[in-house]
Enzyme design. Structure first.
Site, PDB file in Angstrom:
ATOM      1  N   ASP A   1       0.817  -1.211   0.000  1.00 60.39           N
ATOM      2  CA  ASP A   1       0.000   0.000   0.000  1.00 60.39           C
ATOM      3  C   ASP A   1       0.849   1.258   0.000  1.00 60.39           C
ATOM      4  O   ASP A   1       2.055   1.205   0.193  1.00 60.39           O
ATOM      5  CB  ASP A   1      -0.869   0.026   1.268  1.00 60.39           C
ATOM      6  CG  ASP A   1      -2.095  -0.858   1.098  1.00 60.39           C
ATOM      7  OD1 ASP A   1      -2.317  -1.354  -0.010  1.00 60.39           O
ATOM      8  OD2 ASP A   1      -2.825  -1.033   2.097  1.00 60.39           O
TER       9      ASP A   1
ATOM     10  N   LYS B   1      -3.826   3.122  -2.611  1.00 59.64           N
ATOM     11  CA  LYS B   1      -4.887   4.074  -2.945  1.00 59.64           C
ATOM     12  C   LYS B   1      -4.405   5.416  -2.438  1.00 59.64           C
ATOM     13  O   LYS B   1      -3.839   5.511  -1.356  1.00 59.64           O
ATOM     14  CB  LYS B   1      -6.176   3.712  -2.207  1.00 59.64           C
ATOM     15  CG  LYS B   1      -6.744   2.387  -2.641  1.00 59.64           C
ATOM     16  CD  LYS B   1      -7.786   1.906  -1.658  1.00 59.64           C
ATOM     17  CE  LYS B   1      -7.735   0.408  -1.520  1.00 59.64           C
ATOM     18  NZ  LYS B   1      -8.310  -0.084  -0.289  1.00 59.64           N
TER      19      LYS B   1
ATOM     20  N   MET C   1      -7.948   9.258   9.193  1.00 57.04           N
ATOM     21  CA  MET C   1      -8.564   9.696   7.921  1.00 57.04           C
ATOM     22  C   MET C   1      -9.495  10.885   8.131  1.00 57.04           C
ATOM     23  O   MET C   1     -10.533  10.986   7.479  1.00 57.04           O
ATOM     24  CB  MET C   1      -9.374   8.538   7.290  1.00 57.04           C
ATOM     25  CG  MET C   1      -8.577   7.271   7.076  1.00 57.04           C
ATOM     26  SD  MET C   1      -9.578   5.906   6.474  1.00 57.04           S
ATOM     27  CE  MET C   1     -10.387   5.364   7.966  1.00 57.04           C
TER      28      MET C   1
HETATM   29  N1  SAH Z   1      -4.193   0.526   9.238  1.00 56.29           N
HETATM   30  C1  SAH Z   1      -3.684   1.850   9.435  1.00 56.29           C
HETATM   31  C2  SAH Z   1      -4.718   2.905   9.168  1.00 56.29           C
HETATM   32  C3  SAH Z   1      -5.177   2.953   7.732  1.00 56.29           C
HETATM   33  S1  SAH Z   1      -6.299   4.231   7.434  1.00 56.29           S
HETATM   34  C4  SAH Z   1      -3.115   1.971  10.846  1.00 56.29           C
HETATM   35  O1  SAH Z   1      -3.326   1.077  11.673  1.00 56.29           O
HETATM   36  O2  SAH Z   1      -2.407   2.929  11.114  1.00 56.29           O
HETATM   37  C5  SAH Z   1      -5.246   5.508   6.855  1.00 56.29           C
HETATM   38  C6  SAH Z   1      -5.133   6.608   7.882  1.00 56.29           C
HETATM   39  O3  SAH Z   1      -4.187   6.228   8.874  1.00 56.29           O
HETATM   40  C7  SAH Z   1      -4.617   7.927   7.379  1.00 56.29           C
HETATM   41  O4  SAH Z   1      -5.639   8.700   6.780  1.00 56.29           O
HETATM   42  C8  SAH Z   1      -4.136   8.571   8.645  1.00 56.29           C
HETATM   43  O5  SAH Z   1      -5.194   9.061   9.412  1.00 56.29           O
HETATM   44  C9  SAH Z   1      -3.580   7.376   9.377  1.00 56.29           C
HETATM   45  N2  SAH Z   1      -2.133   7.220   9.206  1.00 56.29           N
HETATM   46  C10 SAH Z   1      -1.477   6.181   8.686  1.00 56.29           C
HETATM   47  N3  SAH Z   1      -0.147   6.356   8.769  1.00 56.29           N
HETATM   48  C11 SAH Z   1       0.014   7.537   9.381  1.00 56.29           C
HETATM   49  C12 SAH Z   1       1.154   8.269   9.794  1.00 56.29           C
HETATM   50  N4  SAH Z   1       2.398   7.835   9.581  1.00 56.29           N
HETATM   51  N5  SAH Z   1       0.956   9.449  10.439  1.00 56.29           N
HETATM   52  C13 SAH Z   1      -0.274   9.909  10.667  1.00 56.29           C
HETATM   53  N6  SAH Z   1      -1.377   9.261  10.291  1.00 56.29           N
HETATM   54  C14 SAH Z   1      -1.234   8.090   9.671  1.00 56.29           C
END
Ligand code: SAH
Length: 516
Positions: A35, A57, A172
């Site tokens: 991803d 995405k 998100m």
């Molecule tokens: N499975 C992922 C979340 C996926 S949804 C998890 O557990 O972290 C995607 C969202 O995750 C983004 O829109 C943001 O809100 C958050 N996100 C993922 N990586 C991030 C990062 N390094 N810093 C801040 N937000 C992050």
């Protein structure tokens, strides 16, 4: 063995935050399906034969639909392949991992799910915000901030969230920030509740914005704050003032160029990451085999005729012993020879081959080696130096002046690597490089040549005027000066740790004392 899928949480961005189990799966995989938000650096742990499929995405475009991704996993696994399906954070926290597993199960495809560190916890943590804290917050909730604002029936209970005294973490949610804040305020949440937005959490360019529910929307707008970010709401946000740690690292938010050959860049790159910076690898040279190994092979066969064997680099050791093994000898072939190693790394690589160097100069300079050898050599001694084709002549000439018979043999060649020139040119133009590190005169020369900094009316000094230039030692620095490049730091000890130390001391005057 039949095909199978490992659904792996790759963590939030700092490549070190994947689990050992997850990394082992990557190392074993035939195909890596990944991803957008995973740490891209993890891809280099895959076998060199692995196939890489990006299915990320982004907010603007969908490369593949979820259904297409499911189908892809099934199709690859049915061909008997081992698939590492890498997802950002944890696969089951808004990762749609559950849907992928259901699809695999329906097709009887073996799978395993490897948990990951979710950004919901790690991004606040790297900003100095614990999601729970005794006396302040005894729970935390992870909530999607992506719910369609026009949805008639919200699946989120804003009433409950507004009353909740624990920490709220929205993922998100940046695009919906004002709606999230409005909903909470409308349901009675105190407008002075602290809130933080952490963008690109755990990465060297992490950005944190704090405020209260009453002013955060305005602040985020004026800063043009973008996704991806975690939104944290609750009293714990105030702990950041005391607990912030990552953003205080000496190289935080700094892009540091590493000009070493790729095979040798990892130590410096790792140190830069450890200190919070972003290493940008730009190997202007790559190490290659010489046109012919014949002279080296001949010398190895007649090794007993020499008295001294002098290594000036790790690569020299590596290529010499590769040939030795190739000719079916082992280190006993060196019996009776005195060995010299210039530099501690060269000494260590020689030790790995079972050879303890007799002479190791303290200083990383040919001149220092000569001083040490003087006491131990006899006039007429024969010296073999297996080294790079285009190395400096100082050492052999100085040894010859001592009455020694010196054979210099090419063990490897360094050739130019032009792969990332456009990327680096652009970064230089946009002032995106905070520092450039040079670890030898040849890295300076190749850097200038590969980027064509001295072609036409270009002047290397002018192009690099706004970038901090760090050199491993005085010889490298004087090569810079010959090109008109002003040097900002020179290591006291001519090693990678020495280079890093001088960068810490000189790159940013605001670096906290504790890191010095
Ligand atoms: N499975 C992922 C979340 C996926 S949804 C998890 O557990 O972290 C995607 C969202 O995750 C983004 O829109 C943001 O809100 C958050 N996100 C993922 N990586 C991030 C990062 N390094 N810093 C801040 N937000 C992050």
């Amino acid at each position: 063995m039949s095909g199978r899928v490992y659904l792996i949480g790759a963590g939030p961005g700092d490549e070190g935050l994947i689990t050992v189990k997850g990394l082992n799966c990557v190392k074993e995989a035939n195909v890596i399906v990944y991803d957008r938000l995973i740490p891209q650096a993890l891809l280099r742990y895959a076998p060199s034969t692995a196939e890489f499929i990006f299915v990320g995405k982004s907010p603007e475009k969908h490369t593949l639909t979820q259904e297409e991704i499911n189908d892809l996993l099934i199709e690859q696994a049915e061909q008997g392949k081992i698939i590492a399906r890498l997802k950002g954070g944890d696969p089951f926290v808004f990762g749609r991992g559950g849907e992928e597993v259901i699809a695999l199960k329906e097709h009887n495809i073996p799978f395993e799910v490897v948990p990951g560190i979710t950004s919901a916890v790690a991004a606040p943590m790297y900003a100095g915000i614990p999601v729970t804290h005794r006396g302040l917050s005894s729970s935390f909730a992870v909530i999607t901030g992506h719910e369609d604002p026009d949805k008639a029936e919200s699946s989120i209970s804003w009433q409950d969230l507004a009353l909740e005294s624990g920490t709220l973490c929205f993922l998100m949610g940046v695009g919906n920030l004002s709606r999230i804040v409005d909903n909470l305020l409308a349901h009675g949440k105190d407008s002075e509740t602290p809130i933080a937005l952490v963008r690109w959490g755990t990465r060297p360019y992490q950005k944190t914005l704090t405020g209260t529910l009453s002013n955060i929307v305005e602040k985020a707008k004026s800063e043009n704050f973008k996704s991806p970010a975690v939104i944290i709401i609750g009293e714990v946000v105030n702990l950041r003032e005391q607990l912030a740690w990552f953003e205080k690292k000496p190289f935080f938010n700094k892009n540091i160029l590493v000009t070493r050959a790729r095979s040798q860049a990892s130590e410096l790159s790792y140190k830069i990451s450890q200190l919070g910076g972003q290493p940008v690898e730009f190997p202007t040279i790559k190490i290659e085999k010489p046109d012919t190994y014949q002279p080296l092979d001949e010398a190895i066969k007649k090794l007993a005729e020499y008295n001294w064997l002098v290594f000036t680099s790790v690569n020299g050791v590596k290529h010499f012993f590769n040939r030795l093994e190739n000719l079916d000898y082992d280190c006993r072939q060196l019996a009776g020879l005195k060995t010299c190693a210039i530099g501690s790394k060269t000494k260590e690589s020689l030790e790995e081959k079972g050879i303890k160097a007799d002479v190791v100069p303290q200083e990383y300079r040919a001149e220092a080696l000569i001083d040490l050898m003087k006491e131990q050599v006899k006039s007429g001694d024969r010296v073999l130096i297996p080294r790079a084709k285009e190395a400096r002549e100082v050492l052999p000439e100085a040894l010859r002046e001592q009455g020694l018979k010196v054979d210099v043999i090419t063990a490897y060649e360094t050739v130019k690597d032009t792969k990332d020139t456009e990327k680096v040119r652009k970064m230089l133009k946009q002032n995106e490089l905070d520092a450039i590190t040079f670890t030898s005169s040849s890295t300076v020369k190749n850097f200038v040549e590969v980027l064509e900094l001295n072609v036409g009316l270009n002047e290397p000094g002018a192009v690099l005027a706004n970038t901090h230039i760090a050199c491993i030692g005085p010889i490298t620095a004087s090569t810079c000066q010959q090109y008109g490049i002003e040097v900002n730091s020179i290591a006291n000890e001519y090693t990678i740790p020495g280079l890093v130390e001088s960068l810490i001391d000189n790159l940013d005057e605001n670096v906290e004392e504790e890191f010095k």
